[in-house]
Design an enzyme around this catalytic site. Structure first.
Site, PDB file in Angstrom:
ATOM      1  N   LEU A 191       0.802  -1.226   0.000  1.00  0.00           N
ATOM      2  CA  LEU A 191       0.000   0.000   0.000  1.00  0.00           C
ATOM      3  C   LEU A 191       0.833   1.274   0.000  1.00  0.00           C
ATOM      4  CD1 LEU A 191      -2.877  -0.985   2.454  1.00  0.00           C
ATOM      5  CD2 LEU A 191      -2.627  -1.469   0.030  1.00  0.00           C
ATOM      6  N   THR A 244      -4.094   5.284   4.753  1.00  0.00           N
ATOM      7  CA  THR A 244      -2.764   4.803   4.371  1.00  0.00           C
ATOM      8  C   THR A 244      -1.811   5.995   4.288  1.00  0.00           C
ATOM      9  OG1 THR A 244      -3.630   2.891   3.181  1.00  0.00           O
ATOM     10  CG2 THR A 244      -1.459   3.671   2.528  1.00  0.00           C
ATOM     11  N   GLU A 248       1.564   6.801   6.458  1.00  0.00           N
ATOM     12  CA  GLU A 248       2.881   7.051   5.853  1.00  0.00           C
ATOM     13  C   GLU A 248       3.429   8.423   6.251  1.00  0.00           C
ATOM     14  OE1 GLU A 248       4.468   4.675   4.647  1.00  0.00           O
ATOM     15  OE2 GLU A 248       2.827   3.272   4.337  1.00  0.00           O
ATOM     16  N   HIS A 251       5.092   8.046   9.516  1.00  0.00           N
ATOM     17  CA  HIS A 251       6.485   7.583   9.400  1.00  0.00           C
ATOM     18  C   HIS A 251       7.409   8.730   9.002  1.00  0.00           C
ATOM     19  CE1 HIS A 251       5.814   3.357   9.934  1.00  0.00           C
ATOM     20  NE2 HIS A 251       5.138   3.177   8.820  1.00  0.00           N
ATOM     21  N   HIS A 257       5.929   1.788  13.642  1.00  0.00           N
ATOM     22  CA  HIS A 257       4.717   0.982  13.848  1.00  0.00           C
ATOM     23  C   HIS A 257       4.515   0.727  15.338  1.00  0.00           C
ATOM     24  CE1 HIS A 257       5.463  -0.536   9.536  1.00  0.00           C
ATOM     25  NE2 HIS A 257       4.454   0.316   9.527  1.00  0.00           N
ATOM     26  N   GLN A 284       2.645  -3.670  22.120  1.00  0.00           N
ATOM     27  CA  GLN A 284       1.943  -4.492  21.127  1.00  0.00           C
ATOM     28  C   GLN A 284       2.971  -5.351  20.416  1.00  0.00           C
ATOM     29  OE1 GLN A 284      -0.948  -2.305  18.835  1.00  0.00           O
ATOM     30  NE2 GLN A 284      -0.978  -3.778  17.162  1.00  0.00           N
TER      31      GLN A 284
HETATM   32 ZN    ZN Z   1       3.981   1.587   8.124  1.00  0.00          ZN
END
Ligand code: ZN
Length: 435
Positions: A191, A244, A248, A251, A257, A284
């Site tokens: 993605l 999505t 991004e 990031h 993550h 997590q």
């Molecule tokens: Zn990612």
């Protein structure tokens, strides 16, 4: 170690025997840069950590509003990949809602997390859309032991893509058809991907420097907009709500993550010893797999055991399940915007200015010519100045009416900045996008 991680990932996908969606190749991208520029991963982590420390030392950095100009490159081969302006504008709106916590589904954030989520105070304006037709395919290439090479040629005109526009002062987002990644013959859709801030100004001397023009975000065209569906065989129809790109951009602004991308996680085993570097996200061990499982709890937390935060934009939960960034994540992104990416915001509005700015309504924005600024009662006389993207004064006037009319029909498309000073000396500013 890194090879082991990649090998583990390969084994996992081989064992799973069916298509996996790789929502984003962030970690594999960092791994690729680590191979090209040894020390990249540590340097990037250190850059973000130092930015957060510096952010804490500044006085009252909170509350200001960052405005980031965005250039969208639509690099298309098939007509359906040449997405409409309307979908791009919807995507910008989704970004603004996500980074201002104005999305309607924030009501779905569970009470466990209400205290830790927040408004990042980051806004985005569309500065330009560049469309490039190409015959080139953009495929991540995996090799058995050599890691993954990401299709960064989408960022190069000479290689069938589109060159970045001033990547220091603009967030460049490339939209293209990302080809699936093939690992052991199993094809997995991808993605998007993005690189974290590397602190290029502080890059170690006498080592090769990562290329600035690769900074930015790449997303598959099927994810862009606010109401799309991506049908993936063996996975199903995935709702695509523009998150999505939110992920991004997270990031790009220094977030990892929520699982921390541990090596065990690549085998499908919860890895609870690897952290995402954010204190207020629960531990997590695995990323979600495009589900919305509120009972998911892959790790026991040290203090109060919270479930996995599937609401978080930095998980891989289904997009209609994501609705939040935490304050810890927000602190990192804001630190990056006052540190390694300090030149990115076109505008930083102080909290007082941001508050007074809320007393006016600018519309339509973007506009192909005429803008109106409707001011609150107490600001209805004063003066205004309009600057172009290069900071040149192009118009100014006094005003004594509740609405200021600005006609930019004779001016080129781009960003303009309006400063208004009312009779009481209060200042506010707005960014106008002349389309
Ligand atoms: Zn990612």
């Amino acid at each position: 170690m890194k090879r082991l991680l990649l090998l583990c990932a390969c084994l996992y996908f081989a064992h799973s025997g069916q298509a996996q969606v790789l929502p984003c190749l962030y970690d594999l991208g960092v791994d690729q840069l680590e191979r090209q520029y040894p020390g990249y991963r540590d340097h990037s982590h250190r850059t973000v950590k130092e930015a957060v420390q510096a952010y804490h030392q500044r006085r009252d950095p909170d509350g200001s509003l960052f405005t980031i100009p965005v250039v969208i490159h639509v690099v298309w081969k098939e007509a359906e990949e040449n997405i409409s302006d309307a979908r791009i504008e919807a995507q910008i709106r989704v970004l603004n809602e996500a980074f201002r916590r104005q999305n309607a589904d924030t009501v779905n954030t569970r009470s466990d997390f209400q205290a830790v989520v927040g408004d990042a105070g980051i806004e985005f304006v569309l500065a330009d859309i560049i469309r490039v037709q190409t015959d080139t395919l953009f495929a991540p290439e995996a090799s058995l032991f050599g890691g993954v090479t990401l299709p960064d040629h989408v960022k190069q005109t000479a290689n069938g893509g589109s060159d970045a526009t001033d990547p220091v002062n603009h967030l460049n987002i490339w939209v293209c058809a990302l080809q699936p990644i093939s690992i052991f013959g199993t094809e997995s859709p991808v993605l998007g991907f993005a690189y974290p801030p590397a602190g290029l100004d502080n890059w170690p001397a006498e080592t090769p420097i990562p290329e600035e023009e690769f900074e930015g975000v790449v997303v598959d065209y099927r994810t862009v907009g606010d109401n799309e569906v991506y049908s993936i065989p063996a996975v199903g129809d995935l709702p695509m709500l523009g998150r999505t790109t939110v992920h991004e951009v997270g990031h790009y602004l220094g977030l990892r993550h929520t699982s921390g991308d541990g090596a065990l996680a690549a085998l499908g085993v919860p890895d609870c010893d690897v952290d995402d570097g954010v204190a207020d996200t629960p531990n997590q061990g695995l990323q979600s797999q495009f589900n919305c499982d509120f009972s998911q709890n892959t790790c026991t937390d040290d203090v109060a055991d919270l479930p996995d935060m599937v609401e978080n934009y930095m998980d891989y939960s289904r997009e209609d399940c994501q609705n939040s960034f935490t304050k810890g994540q927000i602190e990192i992104m804001r630190a990056v915007l006052t540190g390694p990416r300090a030149e990115l915001p076109a505008e930083v509005t102080s909290s007082a200015e941001a508050q007074s700015a809320t007393h006016g309504r600018l519309y339509p924005n973007p506009s192909s010519g005429v803008f109106y600024l409707e001011l609150a009662e107490q600001q209805q006389s004063g003066s205004w100045q309009l600057f172009d993207g290069f900071g040149r004064l192009i118009m100014q006037s006094r005003y004594t009416a509740p609405t200021i009319r600005l006609d930019l029909q004779g001016h080129p498309a781009g960003l303009y900045f309006l400063q208004v000073k009312d009779a009481a000396g209060r200042q506010a500013s707005w960014t106008l996008v002349r389309s």
